[in-house]
Design an enzyme around this catalytic site. Sequence first.
Site, short mmCIF file in Angstrom:
data_model
loop_
_atom_site.label_atom_id
_atom_site.label_comp_id
_atom_site.label_asym_id
_atom_site.label_seq_id
_atom_site.Cartn_x
_atom_site.Cartn_y
_atom_site.Cartn_z
N TYR A 105 0.86 -1.19 0.00
CA TYR A 105 0.00 0.00 0.00
C TYR A 105 0.90 1.24 0.00
O TYR A 105 1.81 1.35 0.82
CB TYR A 105 -0.90 0.03 1.24
CG TYR A 105 -2.04 -0.95 1.14
CD1 TYR A 105 -3.26 -0.58 0.60
CD2 TYR A 105 -1.89 -2.26 1.57
CE1 TYR A 105 -4.31 -1.48 0.50
CE2 TYR A 105 -2.93 -3.18 1.47
CZ TYR A 105 -4.14 -2.77 0.92
OH TYR A 105 -5.17 -3.67 0.81
N SER A 106 0.59 2.15 -0.89
CA SER A 106 1.36 3.38 -1.00
C SER A 106 1.15 4.25 0.23
O SER A 106 0.01 4.42 0.66
CB SER A 106 0.85 4.10 -2.26
OG SER A 106 1.65 5.20 -2.54
N GLU A 120 2.36 5.11 -11.79
CA GLU A 120 2.17 3.98 -10.87
C GLU A 120 0.68 3.62 -10.89
O GLU A 120 -0.14 4.36 -10.36
CB GLU A 120 2.61 4.35 -9.46
CG GLU A 120 2.53 3.16 -8.54
CD GLU A 120 3.60 3.17 -7.47
OE1 GLU A 120 4.78 2.95 -7.83
OE2 GLU A 120 3.27 3.41 -6.31
N CYS A 135 -1.07 8.32 -10.81
CA CYS A 135 -1.21 7.20 -9.87
C CYS A 135 -2.68 6.83 -9.71
O CYS A 135 -3.54 7.69 -9.52
CB CYS A 135 -0.63 7.59 -8.51
SG CYS A 135 -0.56 6.19 -7.36
N TYR A 171 -2.35 0.31 -10.68
CA TYR A 171 -2.52 -1.03 -10.08
C TYR A 171 -3.91 -1.57 -10.34
O TYR A 171 -4.79 -0.81 -10.69
CB TYR A 171 -2.27 -0.95 -8.58
CG TYR A 171 -2.86 0.27 -7.91
CD1 TYR A 171 -4.20 0.28 -7.52
CD2 TYR A 171 -2.11 1.44 -7.71
CE1 TYR A 171 -4.76 1.40 -6.93
CE2 TYR A 171 -2.66 2.55 -7.12
CZ TYR A 171 -3.99 2.54 -6.74
OH TYR A 171 -4.54 3.65 -6.15
#
Length: 317
Positions: free
Chosen positions: A95-96, A315, A276, A317
């Site tokens: 987790y960022s 980034e 992101c 996901y």
Amino acid sequence: MGVSFQVSKFVILSPSMENTQKSIPINLYRISSPLAVEVIENRRLTAESRGRKNDVRHLVFKFNGSYPCIPGQSAGILPPGIDSRTKRPNSPRLYSVASPSTGDHGDGKTFSLCVTRHFWENPQTGEKDLPGAASNYLCDLRVGDKVKVTGPTGKHFLLPGDFGVRDFIFVATGTGIAPFRGMLIDLFQQGYERNVWLILGVPYKDCLLYDDEFRAFAVKYPKFTYLTAISREENNPFSSEVQTRQNKMYVQVRMYEYREKLLKILSGSNSMMYLCGLKGMEEGIFPVLNALGKGAGIGDSFAEKLKADQRLRVEVY
Ligand code: A2P
């Protein structure tokens, strides 16, 4: 050579990006020797009335010792229990981090995450709305609970060491906001005064994440531009130029709307763009960037040029 700033009590960022990356500690804690951290806050960021769907949390974890994580890095969370698919202990989920380098409390003893409650569909059985193990574990945590953590990880989605001479365009969908919240706090705490934009896409207005904080920044810092794209409540007024599903307002539409100002910033060789969030968001954003570049005579693939110049970070996901 640019300027040098102290971003945290742990990491002194040097002007060159390479040096910055070398000095970032990673993988201090592993599955065999995780760090135990304690939940000190679990706050819902989205409207309660949205129920279990669109449930996004801000979680703050306190630790003893050292867990030096900076915005753009991720923490590994080890959910207890067995993975129903592999029949083995759950593996860490990344987790960022959503906090600035010294944590939300500024003492270097906490880090924070922005977590959405995830549900999935089993393609084999056709079962729907299965709760994701890690995200539901995190969202259900209570103050005082202990969590096992690995990491930190990641060296490629960080602010550059010479951030003081750069302009930034941050584009996020949903919880992709996490690194940008931390980066913005770090930047402003260091006296950053250049152009920085944040474009945030969410489904509903009452699902905007950290909206109060960003509005407060926009009042305090005249060169901070905060734009939102509310996909299920706003229509796309540029549907012939930027196609979106069901004509929704997506971040790339907002980019197109502000194309002149955006291009002015991105034309500067010191500017950087960070994306992101949802996998696939770049597929909508790159064509807009390319159209902007083409219009300005920068070439057919502005996105590729930005990447080649190390000025575009993605980034998803
Ligand atoms: P929507 O779901 O209405 O299609 P969240 O992760 O909280 O769902 O937020 C993600 C946001 O990004 C939503 O507003 C979602 O819209 C939007 N979105 C979905 N797909 C894309 C895409 N390809 N490009 C940009 N935004 C997207």
